[in-house]
Write an enzyme that holds these catalytic residues in place. Structure first.
Site, short mmCIF file in Angstrom:
data_model
loop_
_atom_site.label_atom_id
_atom_site.label_comp_id
_atom_site.label_asym_id
_atom_site.label_seq_id
_atom_site.Cartn_x
_atom_site.Cartn_y
_atom_site.Cartn_z
N CYS A 186 56.95 60.01 92.30
CA CYS A 186 55.59 59.83 92.80
C CYS A 186 55.36 58.41 93.31
CB CYS A 186 54.59 60.15 91.70
SG CYS A 186 54.96 61.70 90.92
N ASN A 215 59.59 59.99 82.14
CA ASN A 215 60.30 60.53 83.30
C ASN A 215 61.31 59.55 83.90
OD1 ASN A 215 57.49 59.60 83.68
ND2 ASN A 215 58.04 59.54 85.83
N SER A 232 55.29 71.87 83.22
CA SER A 232 55.33 72.20 84.64
C SER A 232 56.55 73.04 84.98
CB SER A 232 55.40 70.87 85.42
OG SER A 232 55.41 71.10 86.79
N THR A 256 50.19 67.73 86.67
CA THR A 256 49.13 66.77 87.04
C THR A 256 47.77 67.38 86.72
OG1 THR A 256 50.51 65.81 88.76
CG2 THR A 256 48.14 65.46 88.98
N HIS A 287 58.38 73.28 87.90
CA HIS A 287 59.48 72.83 88.77
C HIS A 287 60.43 71.85 88.11
CE1 HIS A 287 58.02 68.78 90.27
NE2 HIS A 287 56.90 69.24 89.74
N GLN A 329 58.54 66.36 80.92
CA GLN A 329 59.98 66.12 80.96
C GLN A 329 60.70 66.63 79.71
OE1 GLN A 329 61.67 65.15 83.52
NE2 GLN A 329 60.05 64.38 84.83
#
Ligand code: PLP
Length: 382
Positions: A328, A151, A203, A73, A205, A181
């Site tokens: 989200c 995603n 990212s 983000t 995670h 992704q």
């Protein structure tokens, strides 16, 4: 009850090797890498090594091209706001209607300060129209920001080809891709197929690394102002004391992903098997993005006249953890903006479920999901 976790596009579990690599940086190597001491130098050197690992994993050329952030983000916000601030004379941005909110909301916020944003539509399979992209380019186009993979549906945008045609038209346009992704699921080579991409977000995670760490690839020569100003960490590009354990964990996760990327084929086998079984069990179901090129791990399937929220609750009661798409937007009553953009029929859109696999899943998991769906089908029919 054995649980089956198939919500890996939302987040992944942290690998034990990643935790092990991170541990010393909570304890004996807790030092601030900017401090003046031999021990701090050691931490700084560990960050440099981690950066090299990630640069190699992404096929970039230079360690200066990867900056650590707190998440994708932040990387997306930085890529868009930073490009806008660095090039104030150009005020037109091109994106798509199916981007993650971390891109869409940034673009919408720029609309409020006199930027023009073109939101490209997608077809019923989630594909972009290249002609529409090319037709939307203007003399003052600043940035094209398009995700590498969606995603919710796993649909892949051919950002290698799209960035090449955009750059051919106007080499001064910055091309950003949100590859959150894509990275870790398919190989990325920023000096080969992704050679026309200037900025790329990723990212930790999503690739069995820790939460709270991500990165932005910034190709040499790309003009970008910082988002965070302060103590000049990360060569002045992103201030704030480094998330040392997070960075070490991210590098370890990349290293593991790199040696497992060939196994994505076996993940695809699981996805395809589940898809086949569910379509057999629910012949009226539709696969969202079925005809598109998709991530090998993602199945977004729409059940006719079934409430997806209820189905997800039923699945979780049997220990199967899937999702209705974007983590989200979970909890909001609005239908997915991605499936709405794809014009998924009304009687299907509310019944769409996403199963997203990782290398920790097995054929046993697929069997367990299918058995559970059989039981749920019987309960529905009662
Ligand atoms: N972009 C995409 C495509 C995503 O799927 C996500 C998370 O689901 C994000 C951005 C945001 O990632 P992060 O949680 O690292 O901020």
């Amino acid at each position: 009850m054995k649980t089956v976790y198939v919500d890996n596009n939302a987040t992944t579990s942290v690998m034990s090797e990643v935790i092990e690599a991170m541990m010393p940086y909570f304890t004996e190597s807790f030092y601030n890498p900017s401090a003046i001491s031999g021990r701090a130098d050691g931490v700084d050197a560990s960050i440099a090594r981690a950066r090299r690992t990630i640069v190699e994993f992404l096929g970039a050329s230079d360690t200066k091209e990867v900056t650590f952030t707190s998440c994708a983000t932040e990387s997306n916000n930085w890529a868009i706001f930073g490009t806008a601030r660095a090039n104030p004379e150009r005020r037109h941005i091109i994106t798509s209607t199916i981007e993650h909110p971390a891109v869409l909301e940034v673009c919408k916020s720029l609309c409020k300060i006199d930027y023009d944003v073109t939101f490209l539509s997608v077809d019923s399979d989630g594909n972009l129209n290249v002609d529409e992209l090319m037709d939307s380019i203007r003399p003052n186009t600043l940035l094209v920001t398009l995700m590498a993979a969606n995603n919710e549906t796993g649909v892949i945008f051919p950002v290698d080809r799209l960035s090449a045609v955009v750059k051919e038209r106007d080499s001064n346009i910055t091309f950003h891709t949100d590859a959150t992704q894509y990275v870790g699921k398919l190989p990325v080579d920023l000096n080969r197929d992704f050679e026309h991409i200037d900025l790329m977000s990723f990212s930790g995670h999503k690739i069995h690394g820790p939460k709270g760490v991500g990165g932005l690839f910034i190709r040499k020569g790309t003009s970008l102002t910082p988002l965070l100003y302060g103590g000049n960490q990360e060569s002045g590009r992103r201030s704030g004391t480094e998330n040392v354990h997070g960075i070490i964990g991210l590098a370890k996760a990349c290293e593991l992903a790199s040696s497992n990327i060939e196994n994505m084929q076996s993940i695809e086998v699981l996805r395809n098997q589940l898809e086949k079984e569910l379509l057999k069990l629910f012949p009226s179901a539709l696969v969202n993005g079925a005809k598109a090129n998709r991530l090998p791990n993602t199945l977004n399937i729409a059940f006719k006249d079934i409430d997806g929220e209820t189905l997800l609750h039923q699945l979780s009661q049997y220990g199967v953890y899937a999702s209705n798409g974007s983590a989200c937007s979970t909890g909001s009553l609005n239908y997915s903006h991605v499936l709405s953009a794809m014009e998924v029929p009304y009687d299907y859109i509310a019944g769409s479920i996403r199963f997203s696999f990782s290398r920790l899943n097995s054929l046993e998991d697929v069997k367990a999901i299918v058995e559970t769906m059989k039981q749920i089908k019987e309960e529905i029919q009662k």
